[in-house]
Motif scaffolding. Structure first.
Motif, PDB file in Angstrom:
ATOM      1  N   LEU A 140       0.851  -1.189   0.000  1.00 57.40           N
ATOM      2  CA  LEU A 140       0.000   0.000   0.000  1.00 57.40           C
ATOM      3  C   LEU A 140       0.886   1.237   0.000  1.00 57.40           C
ATOM      4  CD1 LEU A 140      -2.948   1.067   0.222  1.00 57.40           C
ATOM      5  CD2 LEU A 140      -2.603   1.130   2.703  1.00 57.40           C
ATOM      6  N   THR A 141       0.721   2.090  -0.990  1.00 56.98           N
ATOM      7  CA  THR A 141       1.492   3.323  -1.023  1.00 56.98           C
ATOM      8  C   THR A 141       0.600   4.486  -0.588  1.00 56.98           C
ATOM      9  OG1 THR A 141       0.978   3.878  -3.337  1.00 56.98           O
ATOM     10  CG2 THR A 141       2.874   2.465  -2.942  1.00 56.98           C
ATOM     11  N   ILE A 142       1.169   5.344   0.264  1.00 56.56           N
ATOM     12  CA  ILE A 142       0.468   6.547   0.694  1.00 56.56           C
ATOM     13  C   ILE A 142       0.917   7.680  -0.212  1.00 56.56           C
ATOM     14  CG2 ILE A 142      -0.079   8.056   2.631  1.00 56.56           C
ATOM     15  CD1 ILE A 142      -0.804   5.036   2.970  1.00 56.56           C
ATOM     16  N   THR A 143       0.037   8.156  -1.041  1.00 56.72           N
ATOM     17  CA  THR A 143       0.418   9.202  -1.980  1.00 56.72           C
ATOM     18  C   THR A 143      -0.285  10.508  -1.599  1.00 56.72           C
ATOM     19  OG1 THR A 143      -1.234   8.426  -3.589  1.00 56.72           O
ATOM     20  CG2 THR A 143       1.014   7.592  -3.814  1.00 56.72           C
ATOM     21  N   SER A 144      -1.130  11.019  -2.468  1.00 56.21           N
ATOM     22  CA  SER A 144      -1.779  12.302  -2.200  1.00 56.21           C
ATOM     23  C   SER A 144      -2.921  12.498  -3.177  1.00 56.21           C
ATOM     24  CB  SER A 144      -0.764  13.440  -2.358  1.00 56.21           C
ATOM     25  OG  SER A 144      -1.400  14.707  -2.389  1.00 56.21           O
ATOM     26  N   ASN A 184      -3.021   2.147  -4.016  1.00 53.00           N
ATOM     27  CA  ASN A 184      -2.674   3.491  -3.553  1.00 53.00           C
ATOM     28  C   ASN A 184      -3.765   4.016  -2.630  1.00 53.00           C
ATOM     29  OD1 ASN A 184      -0.316   4.160  -5.373  1.00 53.00           O
ATOM     30  ND2 ASN A 184      -1.874   3.795  -6.934  1.00 53.00           N
ATOM     31  N   LEU A 185      -3.359   4.740  -1.600  1.00 52.31           N
ATOM     32  CA  LEU A 185      -4.314   5.390  -0.711  1.00 52.31           C
ATOM     33  C   LEU A 185      -4.006   6.883  -0.686  1.00 52.31           C
ATOM     34  CD1 LEU A 185      -6.699   4.584   1.068  1.00 52.31           C
ATOM     35  CD2 LEU A 185      -5.117   4.451   3.001  1.00 52.31           C
ATOM     36  N   LEU A 186      -5.035   7.689  -0.984  1.00 51.32           N
ATOM     37  CA  LEU A 186      -4.855   9.132  -1.117  1.00 51.32           C
ATOM     38  C   LEU A 186      -5.448   9.861   0.083  1.00 51.32           C
ATOM     39  CD1 LEU A 186      -6.000   9.674  -4.826  1.00 51.32           C
ATOM     40  CD2 LEU A 186      -3.841   8.744  -3.967  1.00 51.32           C
ATOM     41  N   THR A 251      -6.915   3.058  -6.635  1.00 50.78           N
ATOM     42  CA  THR A 251      -6.491   4.272  -5.944  1.00 50.78           C
ATOM     43  C   THR A 251      -7.693   4.796  -5.178  1.00 50.78           C
ATOM     44  OG1 THR A 251      -4.819   4.825  -7.621  1.00 50.78           O
ATOM     45  CG2 THR A 251      -5.637   6.630  -6.258  1.00 50.78           C
ATOM     46  N   LEU A 252      -7.627   4.692  -3.853  1.00 48.01           N
ATOM     47  CA  LEU A 252      -8.745   5.063  -2.996  1.00 48.01           C
ATOM     48  C   LEU A 252      -8.457   6.374  -2.284  1.00 48.01           C
ATOM     49  CD1 LEU A 252     -11.431   4.342  -1.538  1.00 48.01           C
ATOM     50  CD2 LEU A 252     -10.025   3.160   0.183  1.00 48.01           C
ATOM     51  N   ALA A 253      -9.396   7.295  -2.370  1.00 48.84           N
ATOM     52  CA  ALA A 253      -9.257   8.580  -1.686  1.00 48.84           C
ATOM     53  C   ALA A 253      -9.976   8.557  -0.348  1.00 48.84           C
ATOM     54  CB  ALA A 253      -9.829   9.693  -2.558  1.00 48.84           C
ATOM     55  N   VAL A 254      -9.300   9.061   0.676  1.00 43.82           N
ATOM     56  CA  VAL A 254      -9.886   9.255   1.985  1.00 43.82           C
ATOM     57  C   VAL A 254      -9.849  10.757   2.219  1.00 43.82           C
ATOM     58  CG1 VAL A 254      -9.806   8.655   4.438  1.00 43.82           C
ATOM     59  CG2 VAL A 254      -8.993   7.019   2.728  1.00 43.82           C
TER      60      VAL A 254
END
Length: 263
Positions: A140-144, A184-186, A251-254
């Motif tokens: 899991l990558t923490i991106t933006s 990816n988690l945004l 790619t999931l946005a929180v």
């Protein structure tokens, strides 16, 4: 829901505070063994001890530099030696500095490349053999949110994190048959020290208080508030777990509904 993380080993980078710490804590609460790392040895040791005391899980803190390949390899090697094969990896690092395009030098671009893009490449490359040996894994990558909607003062982050997103999508295709998932988690506006620092710079540029910056931002959020690190961590731990066994390349946005983009 049983996330099936009990006894699994999860590595969490940049975990001494903020979103990384929240993810490490939630993994430990689910019964995972947690290998957490940070550049600050004292801070990561204290953070690991705190989580271990609260959860009773096996938790170990390691010092590492996300921009240094040898340091990354040492962390992964130590984790495998201490815990066995790695089941989950959280790729995370402090963001590059904000600023205007005209002010960034080649050295600034190179530093951002090493910290943000190459740290992801090196962490995944180092941990992947352990996952292949185990026959499964989750990265899991923490991106933006900037990978979908660029943020005006975060040009370095916009560019490098978009590269991480493309890397993850490519690897999700390449390793799906080996049962290794990549997502990816945004984070949107999550209430962390990083956001506080960015808000201070915005406040200085606009000649207003940081409280006014926060009020303006929260007024633009559909949910009307900043997100909390724990809320972000809940999504992260789900994607790391076997409960998300058929989710890869996403790619999931929180972000509390902040982004308006459809895709």
């Amino acid at each position: 829901m049983d996330l099936q993380l009990k006894g699994k080993t999860v590595m969490v980078a940049a975990a001494s505070k903020g979103m990384g710490y929240a993810i490490a804590l939630q993994c430990a609460r689910e019964g995972a063994n947690v290998s957490m790392a940070s550049r600050d040895h004292q801070a990561i040791t204290a953070a690991a001890a705190k989580i271990a005391a609260e959860t009773g899980a096996r938790v170990q803190g390691y010092q590492f530099d996300a921009a240094n390949g040898a340091s990354i390899e040492q962390w992964v090697s130590a984790t495998v030696s201490d815990f066995g094969n790695v089941s989950g990896l959280v790729v995370n690092a402090g963001g590059p500095p904000s600023g205007d395009f005209i002010d960034f030098t080649d050295a600034d671009w190179q530093a951002a490349f090493e910290l943000t893009l190459m740290s992801a490449v090196r962490l995944i490359r180092a941990a992947l053999p352990s996952m292949l040996a185990a026959g499964s894994g989750s990265v899991l990558t923490i991106t933006s949110s900037s990978v979908k909607e660029p943020i005006d003062i975060l040009l370095l982050s916009n560019v490098m994190r978009s590269g991480v997103t493309a890397l993850v999508k490519s690897l999700s295709q390449a390793y799906a048959a080996q049962n290794i998932r990549f997502n990816n988690l945004l984070p949107g506006l999550i209430d962390t020290d990083r956001l506080t620092t960015l808000n201070q710079k915005r406040a200085e540029a606009l000649a207003i208080s940081t409280n006014e910056v926060r009020q303006q931002q929260e007024a633009q959020l559909p949910m009307g508030r900043y997100g909390q690190p724990q809320e972000f961590a809940n999504a992260a731990v789900f994607l790391l777990s076997n409960a998300a066994s058929y989710i890869t390349g996403t790619t999931l946005a929180v972000d509390g509904g902040k982004m308006k983009t459809v895709w």
